[in-house]
Design a protein around this motif. Structure first.
Motif, short mmCIF file in Angstrom:
data_model
loop_
_atom_site.label_atom_id
_atom_site.label_comp_id
_atom_site.label_asym_id
_atom_site.label_seq_id
_atom_site.Cartn_x
_atom_site.Cartn_y
_atom_site.Cartn_z
N GLY A 308 -29.66 32.80 -43.49
CA GLY A 308 -30.92 33.81 -43.36
C GLY A 308 -29.97 34.99 -42.95
O GLY A 308 -28.85 35.33 -43.15
N PHE A 309 -30.81 36.00 -42.50
CA PHE A 309 -30.55 37.40 -42.19
C PHE A 309 -30.98 37.76 -40.79
O PHE A 309 -32.31 37.27 -40.40
N LYS A 310 -30.23 38.61 -40.13
CA LYS A 310 -31.02 39.19 -38.86
C LYS A 310 -30.73 40.44 -38.68
O LYS A 310 -29.44 40.85 -38.99
N TYR A 311 -31.36 41.43 -38.16
CA TYR A 311 -31.16 42.53 -37.62
C TYR A 311 -30.38 42.56 -36.16
O TYR A 311 -30.95 41.90 -35.38
N PHE A 312 -29.37 43.45 -36.25
CA PHE A 312 -28.86 43.61 -34.90
C PHE A 312 -29.84 43.95 -33.87
O PHE A 312 -30.79 44.94 -33.93
N ILE A 313 -29.90 43.47 -32.71
CA ILE A 313 -30.83 43.91 -31.36
C ILE A 313 -30.02 43.78 -30.13
O ILE A 313 -29.18 43.14 -30.03
N PRO A 314 -30.02 45.11 -29.23
CA PRO A 314 -28.99 45.13 -28.28
C PRO A 314 -28.84 43.71 -27.43
O PRO A 314 -28.04 43.55 -26.57
N ASP A 315 -30.17 43.01 -27.35
CA ASP A 315 -30.15 41.75 -26.47
C ASP A 315 -28.81 40.81 -26.87
O ASP A 315 -28.37 39.95 -26.04
N MET A 316 -28.65 41.00 -28.29
CA MET A 316 -27.64 39.85 -28.83
C MET A 316 -26.35 40.08 -28.14
O MET A 316 -25.56 39.43 -28.17
N ASN A 317 -26.15 41.29 -27.75
CA ASN A 317 -24.84 41.74 -27.13
C ASN A 317 -24.40 40.91 -26.05
O ASN A 317 -23.35 40.20 -26.22
N THR A 318 -25.16 40.88 -25.15
CA THR A 318 -24.87 39.73 -23.99
C THR A 318 -24.94 38.66 -24.48
O THR A 318 -24.03 37.69 -23.98
N CYS A 319 -25.90 38.09 -25.29
CA CYS A 319 -25.74 36.50 -25.58
C CYS A 319 -24.23 36.39 -26.41
O CYS A 319 -23.66 35.27 -26.11
N SER A 320 -23.80 37.23 -27.05
CA SER A 320 -22.63 37.11 -27.88
C SER A 320 -21.23 37.22 -26.79
O SER A 320 -20.43 36.12 -27.05
N CYS A 321 -21.48 37.81 -25.59
CA CYS A 321 -20.31 37.48 -24.82
C CYS A 321 -20.45 36.18 -24.12
O CYS A 321 -19.43 35.65 -23.96
N GLU A 322 -21.78 35.91 -23.97
CA GLU A 322 -21.49 34.24 -23.42
C GLU A 322 -21.34 33.36 -24.40
O GLU A 322 -20.69 32.58 -23.56
N ARG A 323 -21.60 33.66 -25.54
CA ARG A 323 -21.15 32.73 -26.46
C ARG A 323 -19.79 32.48 -26.56
O ARG A 323 -19.00 31.53 -26.70
N ILE A 324 -19.11 33.71 -26.53
CA ILE A 324 -17.59 33.47 -26.89
C ILE A 324 -16.84 32.83 -25.53
O ILE A 324 -16.05 32.21 -25.86
N SER A 325 -17.54 33.26 -24.36
CA SER A 325 -16.89 32.50 -23.17
C SER A 325 -17.34 31.02 -23.22
O SER A 325 -16.59 30.19 -23.04
N LEU A 326 -18.43 30.64 -23.68
CA LEU A 326 -18.85 29.22 -23.79
C LEU A 326 -17.63 28.54 -24.92
O LEU A 326 -17.47 27.33 -24.74
N GLU A 327 -17.63 29.31 -25.92
CA GLU A 327 -16.75 28.69 -27.05
C GLU A 327 -15.51 28.19 -26.63
O GLU A 327 -14.96 27.44 -26.89
N ASN A 328 -14.85 29.23 -25.54
CA ASN A 328 -13.68 29.06 -25.10
C ASN A 328 -13.86 28.05 -24.03
O ASN A 328 -12.55 27.21 -24.24
N ASP A 329 -14.66 27.79 -23.23
CA ASP A 329 -14.96 26.60 -22.55
C ASP A 329 -14.92 25.30 -23.43
O ASP A 329 -14.18 24.33 -22.72
#
Ligand code: C2E
Ligand code: MG
Ligand code: MG
Length: 614
Positions: A308-329
């Motif tokens: 699918g596709f999605k347009y960027f929304i600023p909220d995603m930014n925080t999620c992505s930081c969390e995601r990266i840190s969760l991925e590392n964990d």
């Protein structure tokens, strides 16, 4: 004197004719008066064909202006034109590159000048014609062009590479800043590409990428740039948008274009793409920000089920930081022993005992606490960590089952969930069997739960693996049955033992609403195909009664027990031994039996009997 002159002329003729370069003279009207024999091997004309013709006949149209200018200059000595690059047409309508090393005017102190009307007159410093030497530089030009192409293009797909893409995006940003407008940036990542690469090999993977590139190119308009970022990632620049939402059209086209299967090694393979979109100036005004935000939006698509596709929304930014840190964990979780297995009992109404259990993973995260699998399994699948996790779950579940069997609970069955993506790997059978053998388990005490979408992918390969598992005696169940594209055909083709009725259908079974036709159909299918049936997510006595009445014997759900830790499960197994609840003392389903059951379980959960150790 005559003999010496003749010898000298011979020598000069020899030098001119054996020159590797094209040597020619033209007169004041631009007609060839002399061409050496090289013309034949280089351009295919005989010299007779050219003598008397104007140079326009062989100079490429796009270079005519350059040539006219150089010939009109009529320079001499050190002022003579040199290094003029022109393309000369060959006789077979192609062209070759030449560098005119010298274009020099031939003058004599006095001579006869013939004007345009053919009148001749004696003039001083008379122009006799132009003499030129041109070298064929075609090979060098092609090499230069190849090097230049390679510097800005991807070698596999021949699409622009990131260097060129970023350059074009930079230009588009400058244009928007000056003149306004909207520009779209897409980040495309193929779903399941790694699997195809691992399954069919890198050559097939490369072939697939080339074909995907071709299809993606079909979705672009003139002026759009499709570039390969590397691996299975592509980026798109849409410079001519009127409004931000215009990128939707391209994204839909891409989705559509990828729908038809690709043929890989004689097999139909389905590939989809996750697309993130960032829009200039709304989502950033620099190359890096736009690409980063499109990438973040793409990850959101991946997390929400891909394709699918999605347009960027600023909220995603925080999620992505969390995601990266969760991925590392997550990468550390196995080493740090943060995974735990919980077990949810499966109860047979007819036998009146616990017959098995499903192993369900939990992640005891140092900061977030106990996390359920839905919040990290998807990430594990995307990052490839799922392989290690599956091995850990299989190892732990088999060891636990083996330990309970040794304590006398010898008829228990253990169900383990295996991700669809895992089930497609070539080594999955060896890995599963390794855990069974290491723990000395009878093969039919292990049941592998897979979801329906496994069956949709790469059908022949999956059938082979399922048959191999079945041949070893391992049981296979279809989890969440009825929620995907349930097809009667695959039940006929695949060696399945059990189907698990999904909890969404069980939830609809209430005293007021009665029996849902879907459950009736699923139970009918299981009976028709001679399959074992389990209902999951059973939370109430009404649901249990209804299922039991329809002939579904095995039940899993909160009504009996939530998933339990290994210790709790063992205590339950021990304590339930010999403890038969009243609701199951009846001989079979019937109104009296149901009545007792409802009375017994009102306001609470049923207690669990179990097959006791001898
Ligand atoms: P599933 O295999 O369909 O597992 C059943 C899920 O329903 C479990 O959620 C279970 O706790 C929950 N459940 C059981 N009884 C009831 C009930 O009466 N009511 C309700 N509302 N829920 C009930 P859980 O443990 O959160 O697992 C969710 C999903 O995660 C599982 O669905 C399975 O697909 C996946 N999963 C769990 N463990 C693993 C694993 O080791 N590997 C893989 N690949 N996936 C796993
Ligand atoms: Mg399951
Ligand atoms: Mg399920």
């Amino acid at each position: 004197m005559a003999a010496r002159l003749e010898q000298s002329e011979h020598l000069h003729r020899f030098l001119v004719e054996s020159s590797p370069d094209l040597i020619y003279t033209i007169d004041h009207s631009g007609r060839f008066t002399f061409v050496n024999g090289r013309i034949e091997s280089l351009l295919g004309y005989t010299r007779e064909e050219l003598i008397g013709s104007k140079y326009n006949v062989i100079v490429h149209e796009d270079d005519l202006e350059k040539a006219q200018y150089a010939f009109a200059e009529r320079r001499r000595d050190i002022r003579a034109v040199s290094n003029l690059e022109v393309r000369l047409k060959t006789k077979n309508d192609s062209f070759r590159y030449f560098e005119d090393n010298l274009i020099v005017s031939m003058m004599s102190a006095t001579g006869i000048y013939v004007d345009k009307c053919g009148e001749d007159s004696l003039v001083q410093n008379c122009y006799l014609g132009t003499y030129g030497v041109a070298r064929d530089i075609t090979e060098r030009k092609i090499a230069d062009e190849t090097i230049a192409f390679q510097a800005f293009h991807d070698q596999l797909t021949h699409l622009p590479n990131q260097r060129l893409f970023k350059d074009r995006l930079e230009m588009a940003i400058i244009h928007v800043k000056r003149h306004g407008g909207v520009v779209g940036v897409m980040f495309i990542d193929l779903d399941r590409f790694k699997l195809v690469n691992d399954t069919y090999g890198h050559a097939a993977g490369d072939e697939l990428l080339k074909n995907v590139a071709l299809r993606l190119r079909n979705c672009m308009r003139a002026g759009d740039t499709l570039a390969r970022k590397g691996g299975d990632e592509f980026t798109v620049l849409l410079p001519d948008m009127v409004k931000a939402e215009d990128a939707t059209i391209t994204a839909e086209k891409i989705k559509q274009e990828l729908q038809a299967p690709f043929n890989i090694a004689g097999q139909d393979v389905h590939i989809s793409a996750s697309i993130g979109i960032a829009v200039l100036p709304r989502d950033g005004e620099s190359v890096d920000t736009l690409l980063k935000n499109a990438d973040i939006a793409m990850y959101k698509v991946k997390a929400n089920g891909k394709n699918g596709f999605k347009y960027f929304i600023p909220d995603m930014n925080t999620c992505s930081c969390e995601r990266i840190s969760l991925e590392n964990d997550l990468r550390q979780a196995i080493n740090n022993a943060e995974f735990k297995l919980y077990y949810q009992p499966q109860f047979s109404v007819r036998k009146n005992e616990i017959v098995g259990m499903e192993a369900l993973i939990r992640w005891d995260h140092p900061v977030h606490g106990l996390m359920n699998p839905l919040s990290f399994i998807g990430m594990a699948e995307e990052t490839g960590l799922i392989g290690e996790i599956t091995d850990w779950v299989l190892g732990e579940a088999c060891a636990q089952l083996s330990s309970w069997r040794a304590k006398g609970f010898s008829n228990l069955r253990m169900s383990v969930n295996v991700s669809p993506q895992e089930f497609e790997r070539n080594d999955i059978i060896t890995r599963i069997m390794g855990h069974v053998t290491n723990n000395h388990l009878p093969t039919n005490s292990l049941e592998i739960e897979i979801t329906e979408n496994v069956l949709l992918q790469d059908a022949p390969g999956v059938i082979k693996k399922m048959r191999a598992l079945r041949d070893h005696g391992v049981r296979i169940s279809i989890d969440d049955f009825g929620t995907c594209y349930s097809s009667l055909n695959y039940l006929r083709l695949f060696p399945v033992n059990t189907i698990k009725i999904d909890q969404s259908f069980v939830r609809d079974l209430t005293f007021e609403h009665g029996v849902s036709p879907i459950i009736q159909a699923i139970i009918g299918i299981a009976r028709g195909f001679g399959l074992h049936l389990i209902a999951e997510g059973v939370e109430s006595c009404d649901q249990l009664e209804a299922l039991n009445e329809l002939g579904c014997d095995e039940i899993q759900g909160y009504f009996f027990s939530k998933p339990l830790s290994g210790g709790e499960m063992e205590r339950l197994l021990v304590s339930a031994c010999g403890n038969t609840p009243k609701c199951f003392t009846g001989t079979g389903p019937g109104s009296e039996h149901r009545k007792v059951m409802r009375e017994t379980s009102a306001g609470g959960r049923a207690s669990l009997p179990v097959c006791c150790p001898p």
